[in-house]
Design an enzyme around this catalytic site. Sequence first.
Site, PDB file in Angstrom:
ATOM      1  N   LYS A  36       4.450 -10.540 -27.832  1.00 55.94           N
ATOM      2  CA  LYS A  36       3.014 -10.210 -27.886  1.00 55.94           C
ATOM      3  C   LYS A  36       2.879  -8.682 -27.986  1.00 55.94           C
ATOM      4  O   LYS A  36       3.035  -8.148 -29.079  1.00 55.94           O
ATOM      5  CB  LYS A  36       2.281 -10.856 -26.714  1.00 55.94           C
ATOM      6  N   HIS A  80       0.863 -11.725 -20.835  1.00 51.47           N
ATOM      7  CA  HIS A  80      -0.292 -11.051 -21.461  1.00 51.47           C
ATOM      8  C   HIS A  80      -0.532  -9.677 -20.857  1.00 51.47           C
ATOM      9  O   HIS A  80      -1.623  -9.115 -21.002  1.00 51.47           O
ATOM     10  CB  HIS A  80      -1.542 -11.929 -21.351  1.00 51.47           C
ATOM     11  N   SER A 116      -4.691 -15.862 -20.140  1.00 52.71           N
ATOM     12  CA  SER A 116      -4.909 -15.526 -21.548  1.00 52.71           C
ATOM     13  C   SER A 116      -6.241 -15.984 -22.107  1.00 52.71           C
ATOM     14  O   SER A 116      -6.748 -15.379 -23.035  1.00 52.71           O
ATOM     15  CB  SER A 116      -3.786 -16.095 -22.403  1.00 52.71           C
TER      16      SER A 116
END
Length: 426
Positions: free
Chosen positions: A266, A235, A207
């Site tokens: 996310k 991610h 990340s």
Amino acid sequence: GCAPVRFNNQTDNPPKGHPMNYQDYFKTRLDALREDGNYRVFADLQRKRGAFPKAHHTGKDGAGDVTIWCSNDYLGMGQHPDVLAAMHNAIDTVGAGAGGTRNISGTTHDHVLLEAELADLHGKQAALLFTSGYVSNWAALGTLASQIPGCIVFSDALNHASMIEGIRHSKAARVIWKHNDLDDLEARLAAADPDAPKLIAFESVYSMDGDIAPIKEICDLAEKYGAMTYLDEVHAVGLYGPHGAGVAEREGLMDRLTVIEGTLGKAFGVMGGYIAASAELCDFVRSFASGFIFTTALPPAVAAGARASVQHLKRSNVERDRQKERVAKVREGLDAMGIPHIDNPSHIIPVMVGDPVKCKFISDTLMRDYGVYIQPINYPTVPKGTERLRITPSPVHSDADIAHLLGALEELWHQCEVARVPMAAQ
Ligand code: PMP
């Protein structure tokens, strides 16, 4: 390290019977963080329904509208109409909380449907939901490593805190291999007892640097040395692969991984974490992981919203394609201005400042004078000297947003004469 502890009587070694002045101790430690420029200040934001990346910011210099450039709501799905509708509908039909742990009345139909959806997304037999991605790593790794006798965990040096904590908690033997370094991993696998159970834990997209692991080669090594693989795609899920199942999907490797772990917080825009794996492995973690068993299940509306998001991104490439184009446009602009950023193959653009005070100054000024919000990333999240602004363009950042961001960065960059950070520092 710890700052010196000060006690009631201000001496370093209080006589017996004089307990620590706790408040004083807290303050001393916090002051040390402030002096280093590493004290965390949270931006007080009010997101705007359907208007991502815009938000309202309340700060010490007043309140105003800002454009968010550092969100992990990578595709803006946290404001997507399908997701909001699914959450509203769930609240209207089944109410607020789950009402219990998964074991004691908290397994609602929305949880069951979401787990089936996630298993299907990753081409696995089963999936298991957790409260967050953090909890899924902590609980699943902690359980596998502690419940398999003699298990050795091979952990990439840049693994996320949640994986590190899970592995530590397991008390299993831990071997840390150099970040993304196949030779180092192989040497360490070869040096271990050939009969010991082994688990290789790593991420796909890292990340803070935005680099991507050589997943295929790690799977080759795992097969050669009889190890299980645990891949954190936090991610990457929603963002990579034809159905948004992550980098392993894009590279045709999902069936070679023992466990794929992801987040719903996310790119999917909601909240929650999960693992996808064989039916037996999920059943094993479900049965032994205290971080799964002894905690209230996610609200059904959260599960319903996450499922709508997963379903949308399974069939739509519109958001992913547009995000790639937006990321390329921001990178080109930075290159044209000579602003250093890590050249990586992902959607994450780390602009390297290399100094915590300058990094915070640029971030504060962007917010106050330009209505641009980019949180500074300082030590200990990244190594000292590699302080950065981590920019995450989304499909809903407009051309005008990009032009405004680049103009603001150019002005501030010259104003504070930020030294170029050698790329080796990454
Ligand atoms: N894994 C990685 C690599 C992460 O960066 C994060 C959070 N930033 C997590 C796991 C935790 O996920 P969540 O935010 O859903 O708890």
